[in-house]
Motif scaffolding. Structure first.
Motif, PDB file in Angstrom:
ATOM      1  N   TYR A 113       4.404   4.791  -5.309  1.00 21.20           N
ATOM      2  CA  TYR A 113       4.004   5.962  -4.521  1.00 21.20           C
ATOM      3  C   TYR A 113       3.040   5.576  -3.408  1.00 21.20           C
ATOM      4  O   TYR A 113       2.374   6.421  -2.828  1.00 21.20           O
ATOM      5  CB  TYR A 113       3.367   6.999  -5.461  1.00 21.20           C
ATOM      6  CG  TYR A 113       3.278   8.397  -4.904  1.00 21.20           C
ATOM      7  CD1 TYR A 113       4.409   9.051  -4.411  1.00 21.20           C
ATOM      8  CD2 TYR A 113       2.066   9.084  -4.895  1.00 21.20           C
ATOM      9  CE1 TYR A 113       4.318  10.342  -3.912  1.00 21.20           C
ATOM     10  CE2 TYR A 113       1.967  10.375  -4.395  1.00 21.20           C
ATOM     11  CZ  TYR A 113       3.105  11.000  -3.905  1.00 21.20           C
ATOM     12  OH  TYR A 113       3.023  12.282  -3.411  1.00 21.20           O
ATOM     13  N   VAL A 114       2.966   4.292  -3.112  1.00 19.54           N
ATOM     14  CA  VAL A 114       2.064   3.781  -2.075  1.00 19.54           C
ATOM     15  C   VAL A 114       2.903   3.155  -0.966  1.00 19.54           C
ATOM     16  O   VAL A 114       3.609   2.172  -1.193  1.00 19.54           O
ATOM     17  CB  VAL A 114       1.094   2.717  -2.644  1.00 19.54           C
ATOM     18  CG1 VAL A 114       0.173   2.201  -1.553  1.00 19.54           C
ATOM     19  CG2 VAL A 114       0.303   3.275  -3.810  1.00 19.54           C
ATOM     20  N   THR A 115       2.832   3.719   0.233  1.00 20.35           N
ATOM     21  CA  THR A 115       3.555   3.120   1.356  1.00 20.35           C
ATOM     22  C   THR A 115       2.852   3.486   2.663  1.00 20.35           C
ATOM     23  O   THR A 115       2.155   4.505   2.761  1.00 20.35           O
ATOM     24  CB  THR A 115       5.033   3.568   1.388  1.00 20.35           C
ATOM     25  OG1 THR A 115       5.769   2.713   2.273  1.00 20.35           O
ATOM     26  CG2 THR A 115       5.181   5.012   1.842  1.00 20.35           C
ATOM     27  N   GLY A 116       2.992   2.614   3.642  1.00 13.96           N
ATOM     28  CA  GLY A 116       2.365   2.820   4.943  1.00 13.96           C
ATOM     29  C   GLY A 116       0.857   2.651   4.917  1.00 13.96           C
ATOM     30  O   GLY A 116       0.168   3.086   5.844  1.00 13.96           O
ATOM     31  N   GLN A 117       0.336   1.984   3.886  1.00 11.83           N
ATOM     32  CA  GLN A 117      -1.111   1.885   3.705  1.00 11.83           C
ATOM     33  C   GLN A 117      -1.633   0.485   4.062  1.00 11.83           C
ATOM     34  O   GLN A 117      -0.900  -0.496   4.000  1.00 11.83           O
ATOM     35  CB  GLN A 117      -1.489   2.209   2.264  1.00 11.83           C
ATOM     36  CG  GLN A 117      -1.044   3.591   1.809  1.00 11.83           C
ATOM     37  CD  GLN A 117      -1.572   4.688   2.715  1.00 11.83           C
ATOM     38  OE1 GLN A 117      -2.784   4.811   2.905  1.00 11.83           O
ATOM     39  NE2 GLN A 117      -0.674   5.493   3.274  1.00 11.83           N
ATOM     40  N   VAL A 118      -2.907   0.453   4.400  1.00 10.51           N
ATOM     41  CA  VAL A 118      -3.609  -0.807   4.622  1.00 10.51           C
ATOM     42  C   VAL A 118      -4.639  -0.954   3.507  1.00 10.51           C
ATOM     43  O   VAL A 118      -5.608  -0.191   3.441  1.00 10.51           O
ATOM     44  CB  VAL A 118      -4.296  -0.838   6.000  1.00 10.51           C
ATOM     45  CG1 VAL A 118      -4.989  -2.183   6.207  1.00 10.51           C
ATOM     46  CG2 VAL A 118      -3.299  -0.568   7.119  1.00 10.51           C
ATOM     47  N   ILE A 119      -4.423  -1.904   2.626  1.00  7.57           N
ATOM     48  CA  ILE A 119      -5.326  -2.144   1.507  1.00  7.57           C
ATOM     49  C   ILE A 119      -6.336  -3.202   1.945  1.00  7.57           C
ATOM     50  O   ILE A 119      -5.998  -4.368   2.131  1.00  7.57           O
ATOM     51  CB  ILE A 119      -4.566  -2.632   0.253  1.00  7.57           C
ATOM     52  CG1 ILE A 119      -3.421  -1.675  -0.076  1.00  7.57           C
ATOM     53  CG2 ILE A 119      -5.522  -2.786  -0.908  1.00  7.57           C
ATOM     54  CD1 ILE A 119      -3.808  -0.257  -0.358  1.00  7.57           C
ATOM     55  N   SER A 120      -7.572  -2.797   2.142  1.00  9.15           N
ATOM     56  CA  SER A 120      -8.601  -3.713   2.624  1.00  9.15           C
ATOM     57  C   SER A 120      -9.203  -4.497   1.462  1.00  9.15           C
ATOM     58  O   SER A 120      -9.661  -3.910   0.477  1.00  9.15           O
ATOM     59  CB  SER A 120      -9.706  -2.925   3.344  1.00  9.15           C
ATOM     60  OG  SER A 120      -9.195  -2.363   4.534  1.00  9.15           O
TER      61      SER A 120
ATOM     62  N   LYS B  79       3.237   0.568   9.430  1.00  6.04           N
ATOM     63  CA  LYS B  79       3.363   2.022   9.385  1.00  6.04           C
ATOM     64  C   LYS B  79       4.720   2.491   9.928  1.00  6.04           C
ATOM     65  O   LYS B  79       5.343   3.410   9.377  1.00  6.04           O
ATOM     66  CB  LYS B  79       2.214   2.661  10.165  1.00  6.04           C
ATOM     67  CG  LYS B  79       0.854   2.430   9.496  1.00  6.04           C
ATOM     68  CD  LYS B  79      -0.277   3.050  10.288  1.00  6.04           C
ATOM     69  CE  LYS B  79      -1.621   2.814   9.587  1.00  6.04           C
ATOM     70  NZ  LYS B  79      -1.714   3.557   8.319  1.00  6.04           N
ATOM     71  N   ALA B  80       5.176   1.839  10.994  1.00 10.47           N
ATOM     72  CA  ALA B  80       6.475   2.214  11.555  1.00 10.47           C
ATOM     73  C   ALA B  80       7.597   1.944  10.561  1.00 10.47           C
ATOM     74  O   ALA B  80       8.498   2.774  10.370  1.00 10.47           O
ATOM     75  CB  ALA B  80       6.719   1.446  12.857  1.00 10.47           C
ATOM     76  N   CYS B  81       7.553   0.781   9.914  1.00 12.88           N
ATOM     77  CA  CYS B  81       8.615   0.425   8.980  1.00 12.88           C
ATOM     78  C   CYS B  81       8.551   1.243   7.695  1.00 12.88           C
ATOM     79  O   CYS B  81       9.583   1.474   7.059  1.00 12.88           O
ATOM     80  CB  CYS B  81       8.568  -1.070   8.680  1.00 12.88           C
ATOM     81  SG  CYS B  81       9.039  -2.102  10.088  1.00 12.88           S
ATOM     82  N   ALA B  82       7.352   1.681   7.320  1.00 21.11           N
ATOM     83  CA  ALA B  82       7.252   2.587   6.171  1.00 21.11           C
ATOM     84  C   ALA B  82       8.037   3.867   6.441  1.00 21.11           C
ATOM     85  O   ALA B  82       8.716   4.401   5.555  1.00 21.11           O
ATOM     86  CB  ALA B  82       5.791   2.893   5.867  1.00 21.11           C
ATOM     87  N   HIS B  83       7.949   4.366   7.675  1.00 18.36           N
ATOM     88  CA  HIS B  83       8.738   5.543   8.043  1.00 18.36           C
ATOM     89  C   HIS B  83      10.226   5.214   8.089  1.00 18.36           C
ATOM     90  O   HIS B  83      11.070   6.038   7.719  1.00 18.36           O
ATOM     91  CB  HIS B  83       8.279   6.079   9.398  1.00 18.36           C
ATOM     92  CG  HIS B  83       6.993   6.851   9.337  1.00 18.36           C
ATOM     93  ND1 HIS B  83       6.880   8.059   8.692  1.00 18.36           N
ATOM     94  CD2 HIS B  83       5.757   6.581   9.858  1.00 18.36           C
ATOM     95  CE1 HIS B  83       5.635   8.517   8.804  1.00 18.36           C
ATOM     96  NE2 HIS B  83       4.934   7.630   9.502  1.00 18.36           N
TER      97      HIS B  83
END
Length: 250
Positions: A236-243, A164-168
């Motif tokens: 368009y997908v970033t900072g996400q956790v895909i379970s 999440k930090a690196c997505a920012h």
């Protein structure tokens, strides 16, 4: 043809991811600690891949010099790194009062420091080129917690925070940073650090509890999620956790 690095790719999830990306048309560099294992894995994939599309690298992903050499070699061979899949990991099991500091540090070095170092090494050139994919392989225990696995749980939870930090950090650059969080995946498991019985009990329990999908996951389930995140449809997908856990943790 885009180029990817997959860490911890000599077997199991990492090898499946490398194979899927090759199938998708990527060049792929497999990494691992054991030179013979990672070389064998790369040779197997190269049998059905385009010429020159598979490389391998042996080293410690938690060591800055090794990571710098890895990225330099891939950039020199293929002109840049378009994706990094941070999959490398080791395990340490046992009650927290029995976990040695050296075991704790070994897990965090491979999982957390390794992902930090590879991201630090490739993110600037990805930003400059206006495109890139970083995918961190976390784990369900990093979201739910688990007894007897403190170093692994902490490292996987930290990996989600790093994502999440690196997505920012990559805001507006064309670079996405995401995590894939597998649940119980059917893999070959070698003895880890600490009490192997803790791991055996953990996986026995998961088999008994089951999940809404009604089966154990496969390495290809995880590789499919990574393939999506590295592809054009996930811009368009970033900072996400895909379970990828069959619904075992919602």
């Amino acid at each position: 043809m885009r180029a990817a690095i997959v860490t911890g790719a000599s077997r199991n999830i990492g090898l499946a991811i490398a194979g899927r990306l090759l199938h998708d048309g990527w060049r792929v560099c497999l990494t691992g600690r054991d030179p013979s294992a990672v070389a064998e894995a790369a040779a197997t994939l190269a049998e059905t891949a385009a010429d020159g599309s598979v490389r391998w690298f042996a080293g410690d992903i938690g060591a800055p010099d090794d990571v710098a050499r890895l990225v330099y070699e891939v950039e020199s061979a293929w002109g840049g790194v378009d994706a990094v899949i941070n999959n490398a990991g080791i395990r340490a099991h046992g009650p927290i009062e029995e976990i040695a500091v050296t075991d704790w540090e070994a897990v965090l070095s491979t999982v957390m420091t390794g992902a930090f170092l590879t991201t630090q090494a490739v993110l600037p050139q990805m930003k400059e080129r206006g495109w890139g994919r970083i995918v961190n392989i976390a784990g369900m225990s990093g979201q739910s917690g688990a007894a007897g696995r403190v170093p692994v749980v902490a490292a996987k939870a930290g990996l989600i925070g790093l994502t999440k930090a690196c997505a920012h950090e990559a805001d507006g650059t064309g670079v996405t940073v995401n995590a894939v969080s597998p649940g119980h995946i059917d893999t070959e498991r070698r003895p880890g650090l600490g009490d192997a019985g803790v791991a055996a009990e953990h996986y026995r329990h998961l088999r008994e509890v089951g999940n809404p999908v009604g089966r154990i996951g496969s390495v290809d389930d995880v590789a499919g999620a990574v393939s999506y995140l590295c592809g054009p449809d996930a811009g368009y997908v970033t900072g996400q956790v895909i379970s990828v856990n069959g619904g075992a943790y919602m």
